[in-house]
Design a protein around this motif. Structure first.
Motif, PDB file in Angstrom:
ATOM      1  N   GLU A  60       0.884  -1.265   0.100  1.00  8.52           N
ATOM      2  CA  GLU A  60      -0.119  -0.107  -0.107  1.00  8.52           C
ATOM      3  C   GLU A  60       0.738   1.269  -0.003  1.00  8.52           C
ATOM      4  O   GLU A  60       0.810   2.397  -0.673  1.00  8.52           O
ATOM      5  CB  GLU A  60      -1.054  -0.165   1.157  1.00  8.52           C
ATOM      6  N   VAL A 117     -10.058 -11.294  -4.579  1.00  5.47           N
ATOM      7  CA  VAL A 117     -10.211 -10.132  -3.529  1.00  5.47           C
ATOM      8  C   VAL A 117     -10.401 -10.785  -2.440  1.00  5.47           C
ATOM      9  O   VAL A 117     -11.543 -11.712  -2.111  1.00  5.47           O
ATOM     10  CB  VAL A 117     -11.326  -9.356  -4.081  1.00  5.47           C
ATOM     11  N   ASP A 118      -9.414 -10.877  -1.639  1.00  2.00           N
ATOM     12  CA  ASP A 118      -9.279 -11.515  -0.168  1.00  2.00           C
ATOM     13  C   ASP A 118      -9.663 -12.960  -0.213  1.00  2.00           C
ATOM     14  O   ASP A 118     -10.530 -13.570   0.524  1.00  2.00           O
ATOM     15  CB  ASP A 118     -10.430 -10.839   0.717  1.00  2.00           C
ATOM     16  N   ASP A 134      -8.558   1.370   0.266  1.00  4.53           N
ATOM     17  CA  ASP A 134      -8.731   0.324   1.525  1.00  4.53           C
ATOM     18  C   ASP A 134      -7.950  -1.014   0.978  1.00  4.53           C
ATOM     19  O   ASP A 134      -8.414  -1.900   1.242  1.00  4.53           O
ATOM     20  CB  ASP A 134     -10.145   0.165   1.634  1.00  4.53           C
ATOM     21  N   ILE A 135      -6.470  -0.836   0.949  1.00  4.02           N
ATOM     22  CA  ILE A 135      -5.840  -1.880   0.402  1.00  4.02           C
ATOM     23  C   ILE A 135      -4.521  -2.114   1.261  1.00  4.02           C
ATOM     24  O   ILE A 135      -3.993  -1.201   1.773  1.00  4.02           O
ATOM     25  CB  ILE A 135      -5.599  -1.831  -1.083  1.00  4.02           C
ATOM     26  N   TYR A 160      -5.963  -9.133  -4.934  1.00  2.00           N
ATOM     27  CA  TYR A 160      -6.134  -7.857  -4.262  1.00  2.00           C
ATOM     28  C   TYR A 160      -6.448  -8.180  -2.648  1.00  2.00           C
ATOM     29  O   TYR A 160      -7.720  -8.661  -2.587  1.00  2.00           O
ATOM     30  CB  TYR A 160      -7.301  -7.081  -4.961  1.00  2.00           C
ATOM     31  N   THR A 162      -7.375  -6.401   0.851  1.00  4.45           N
ATOM     32  CA  THR A 162      -7.544  -5.275   1.445  1.00  4.45           C
ATOM     33  C   THR A 162      -7.169  -5.140   2.921  1.00  4.45           C
ATOM     34  O   THR A 162      -6.699  -6.259   3.340  1.00  4.45           O
ATOM     35  CB  THR A 162      -9.218  -5.321   1.481  1.00  4.45           C
ATOM     36  N   ARG A 230     -17.385  -0.226   0.741  1.00  2.44           N
ATOM     37  CA  ARG A 230     -16.937  -1.753   1.142  1.00  2.44           C
ATOM     38  C   ARG A 230     -17.007  -1.629   2.713  1.00  2.44           C
ATOM     39  O   ARG A 230     -17.041  -0.614   3.164  1.00  2.44           O
ATOM     40  CB  ARG A 230     -15.435  -1.999   0.935  1.00  2.44           C
ATOM     41  N   THR A 232     -17.099  -3.978   6.411  1.00  2.00           N
ATOM     42  CA  THR A 232     -16.300  -5.208   6.894  1.00  2.00           C
ATOM     43  C   THR A 232     -16.752  -4.975   8.463  1.00  2.00           C
ATOM     44  O   THR A 232     -16.867  -4.243   9.240  1.00  2.00           O
ATOM     45  CB  THR A 232     -14.911  -5.133   6.863  1.00  2.00           C
ATOM     46  N   ASP A 248     -19.659  -5.613  -0.791  1.00  2.00           N
ATOM     47  CA  ASP A 248     -19.006  -4.437  -1.511  1.00  2.00           C
ATOM     48  C   ASP A 248     -20.024  -4.084  -2.740  1.00  2.00           C
ATOM     49  O   ASP A 248     -20.748  -5.179  -3.052  1.00  2.00           O
ATOM     50  CB  ASP A 248     -17.548  -4.621  -1.973  1.00  2.00           C
TER      51      ASP A 248
END
Length: 742
Positions: A60, A117-118, A134-135, A160, A162, A230, A232, A248
């Motif tokens: 990041e 993604v995750d 948000d990465i 990717y 997060t 997004r 969480t 998301d």
């Protein structure tokens, strides 16, 4: 032969130099040690040096310091990688790694590079040009990942990752303002609200005027209007249990991207059409098909981890995703509907993965089960005004996939480790294809109830099953605590399917579908730290055999287009990759990468539709790999100046090179010549890390380079208006970014 010789010399020099300095470990540099990167390429946290896979990982911090805006920036920093916005779209992703990928994003066609993604597999490429926010990091795994990742990772995988919720509550606000009236806003809040419960929410809006104009309608062209969010929830009820619920959504309301006409438009008699010359600016268009475009994707995932003991962890990943697209592509780029394609797509997927992880003194293992149930559907019209004809196409593909996998690493000695893995996959696909001629402009599928139905070209439903076991084996040897070498063999697999454009009249066998493809990859690598850890160097040499290769062909035949998805035969790829980070001084760091690949067809058997009757012909000598430049390279410097109580300044100039490449397997006038891109960023960070201000310049040389195109020249189909259109990468832009976190 010259390029192969240069690659061999480069590989030998890098390996011999790395081996010698690995043992010497002496230097006069006063720079600090380079950062050790931790990745999850093998579904567990490991130092990048210890992973027997070619991996590029970008943190990041580096993404922020270079002003990265979306996931396509990885193309500039990763050897032998193509990551681009698909032709005719604003947010659809096209990826190739080492010559393996899939350019066609139509429903039913699957990518050769998996996007995660995750750890959630993203089955469709629509809205997959992920903006960077948000990465925590982005990882690119090169070569087949058919054991631990499996589905559609025949070329590799892009991960990717997060950012996780930290103990201390944090609020972050970021704005970016720049060229073409760019105005991006990102706001996030996350933190622990109790000792066991954490919450996170990020909302983002990305806006920009177009790089060009629609000279017919006045609308923006190559603009951006994207919203994303997004959320969480993380819960840790005990030290052995962890749960994460994430959701998301992405909405793309940018204007349609029609492209740029490259040649003079011609009518069906071969005469120039008035006003049909290419616009002077490559970002402008004369398209009259319309300015409406909507893309939305959304998803939810649930992760559960149960630490059964000090050595065993059970993990579950459940996910659901869905999306819709309504768009139009004006192929002819003129006010008249000479070749217009309005279209709509929809998709949804459910996936469930169970993993059992074991970490012992000498053995580490991952085993699991994976299930996917997905549907991709859509419809489009091929509108040909010169013939007052529309060809309507619609259909769907249902996919149900099961797989079981295991990967075990065992330390034979303190220095030598063997890893063995395998994955069994079974896919069942049901495809439905409908294609019919209509007299009139647009069919009833797109609002023209007065269209006169004509010849039904396709109307079939078929089901096929595919199964495959894909193995992997590697040996890793630790020469020193800082130097590791490995050799590996891995196999990738992508199942067959059905051509959603199939024309059963022109190609009757298309109703039978096409078969799976496989890649067998052999790789050797050397990774390590040298000069007292002031240099990190990762190298890999590879050779791969591509079998039953799937290729999409669209050949104009009269007033129709014959679509073929063929297993054309075999090919091979060989190459070399180098990546490194060097600490040149206490305030100066260099990042560099270099990739070389030679990809050639050994057999390319396709139906030659120019012959009467059509015959199977081997075109291997006249075909090339698409989106696969022989050489790719990148070099950047990061200079950090300590301002004491006033924070620090970071200056990062970067240059990246991309060799010439072809847009399609058949060379054409759209092929892109070699080019350089030059970027630079200047970032100020406050002493407390609370504020960050950046000035980012991208493509400072204002290079005009193609990233995609459509090729329907007059010689191929007189009713298509000599429609040769191209899509271009962004021009020179300058952005001011402001960030505050509390």
């Amino acid at each position: 032969m010259k390029t192969m010789f240069k690659a061999a010399l480069l590989a030998g020099a890098a390996w011999s130099a790395a081996t010698s300095v690995g043992y010497a470990q002496t230097t006069n540099s006063d720079g600090p040690a380079v950062e050790e990167l931790v990745v999850t390429a093998r579904r567990r946290e490991e130092s990048l040096k210890d992973v027997p896979v070619a991996v590029t990982a970008v943190s990041e911090e580096r993404l922020a310091n270079t002003g990265a805006q979306d996931i396509t920036v990885m193309q500039q920093q990763t050897p032998n990688l193509t990551v681009q916005v698909a032709r005719g779209s604003n947010s659809t992703l096209i990826s190739f790694i080492r010559g393996v990928g899939q350019q066609d994003p139509l429903w039913g066609f699957e990518p050769g590079v998996g996007l995660y993604v995750d750890d959630v597999y993203i089955a469709r490429p629509q809205a997959a040009v992920l903006d960077v926010f948000d990465i925590e990091r982005i990882e690119v795994l090169r070569g087949p990942q058919g054991t631990l990742y499996g589905r559609n990772t025949i070329g590799g995988a892009v991960k990717y990752v997060t950012a996780k919720i930290e103990a201390e509550p944090e609020m972050k606000f970021k704005g970016a303002f720049g060229s073409y009236n760019q105005r991006d806003l990102v706001a996030s809040a996350k933190g622990m609200v109790t000792d066991t419960l954490g919450l996170g929410l990020t909302i983002a809006k990305f806006d920009r005027d177009g790089y060009g104009k629609n000279l017919t309608t006045g609308a923006e062209h190559y603009d951006k209007d994207v919203g994303a969010a997004r959320a969480t929830v993380e819960w840790t009820p005990t030290e052995n249990l962890f749960f994460r619920l994430a959701g998301d959504i992405v909405q793309d309301k940018s204007a349609p991207r029609h492209g740029h006409r490259e040649v003079q438009a011609l009518d069906f008699l071969g005469r120039p059409i008035a006003g049909g010359a290419p616009p002077a600016d490559v970002y402008d268009t004369y398209a009259g098909a319309g300015d409406f475009n909507r893309v939305e994707t959304r998803g939810v995932s649930f992760l559960g981890e149960w630490k059964l003991s000090d050595t065993i962890t059970l993990k579950s990943i459940s996910a659901y995703r869905a999306g819709e697209t309504k768009t139009i592509i004006d192929f002819d780029n003129l006010p008249a509907a000479i070749l217009d394609i309005p279209g709509r797509y929809s998709d949804h997927q459910f996936s469930q993965e169970l993993q059992l992880l074991y970490t012992g003194d000498r053995m580490q293992a991952v085993a699991g089960l994976y299930y996917l149930n997905a549907t991709a559907a859509g419809a489009f019209d091929t509108v040909l005004s010169q013939a007052n004809l529309t060809i309507a196409t619609a259909g769907f593909v249902d996919t149900e996939s099961w797989s079981a996998f295991a990967d075990v690493s065992y330390d034979i000695t303190d220095a030598l480790t063997i890893s063995v893995g395998g994955r069994w996959t079974q896919d069942e696909k049901t495809g439905q294809v409908y294609r019919q001629n209509f007299t009139g402009l647009r069919s009833p599928l797109f609002g023209n109830a007065q269209a006169v139905p004509g010849l039904v070209r396709s109307n079939f439903t078929n089901t096929k099953k595919f199964d495959k076991f894909t193995p992997r084996v590697s040996l890793r040897y630790e020469f020193t605590p800082d130097l590791t070498g490995y050799v590996s063999y891995s196999q990738g697999f992508k199942s067959g399917g059905f051509d959603m454009r199939a024309d059963a009249i022109l190609t009757p066998t298309s109703a039978n579908g096409y078969e799976p493809e496989t890649v067998d990859s052999y790789e050797a690598g050397l990774k390590g730290y040298f000069f007292d850890r002031r240099l990190s160097l990762n190298t890999a040499a590879f050779y791969a055999k591509y079998k039953d290769q799937q290729v999409t062909l669209q050949t104009p035949v009269g007033a129709s287009i014959a679509s073929q998805v063929l297993n054309v035969g075999q090919s091979h790829m060989s190459g070399f990759e180098l990546e490194g980070v060097a600490s040149l001084a206490s305030s100066l760091t260099a990042n560099f990468s270099l990739g070389y690949i030679k990809a050639e067809f050994d057999e390319y058997k396709a139906l030659d539709l120019t012959k009467t009757p059509p015959v199977i012909t081997d075109f291997a000598n006249s075909r090339v790999f698409q989106n696969t430049p022989e050489w790719t390279g990148n070099v950047s410097l990061t200079y950090t100046h300590d301002l004491g109580d006033h924070g620090r300044l970071t200056f990062t100039p970067m240059a990246s090179y991309r060799d010439e490449f072809s847009m399609f397997e058949v060379p054409s006038s759209l092929d892109q010549k070699a080019y350089w891109l030059y970027d630079a960023s200047l970032v100020w960070t406050s002493p407390s890390e609370t504020f960050r201000v950046g000035l980012h310049g991208r493509n400072l040389g204002d290079e005009r380079y193609r990233v995609g195109g459509y090729n329907f020249p007059q010689s191929a189909g007189v009713l298509f208006g000599n429609s040769v259109t191209a899509y271009y990468g962004p021009p020179r832009t300058v952005t001011l970014s402001l960030e505050a976190k509390f």
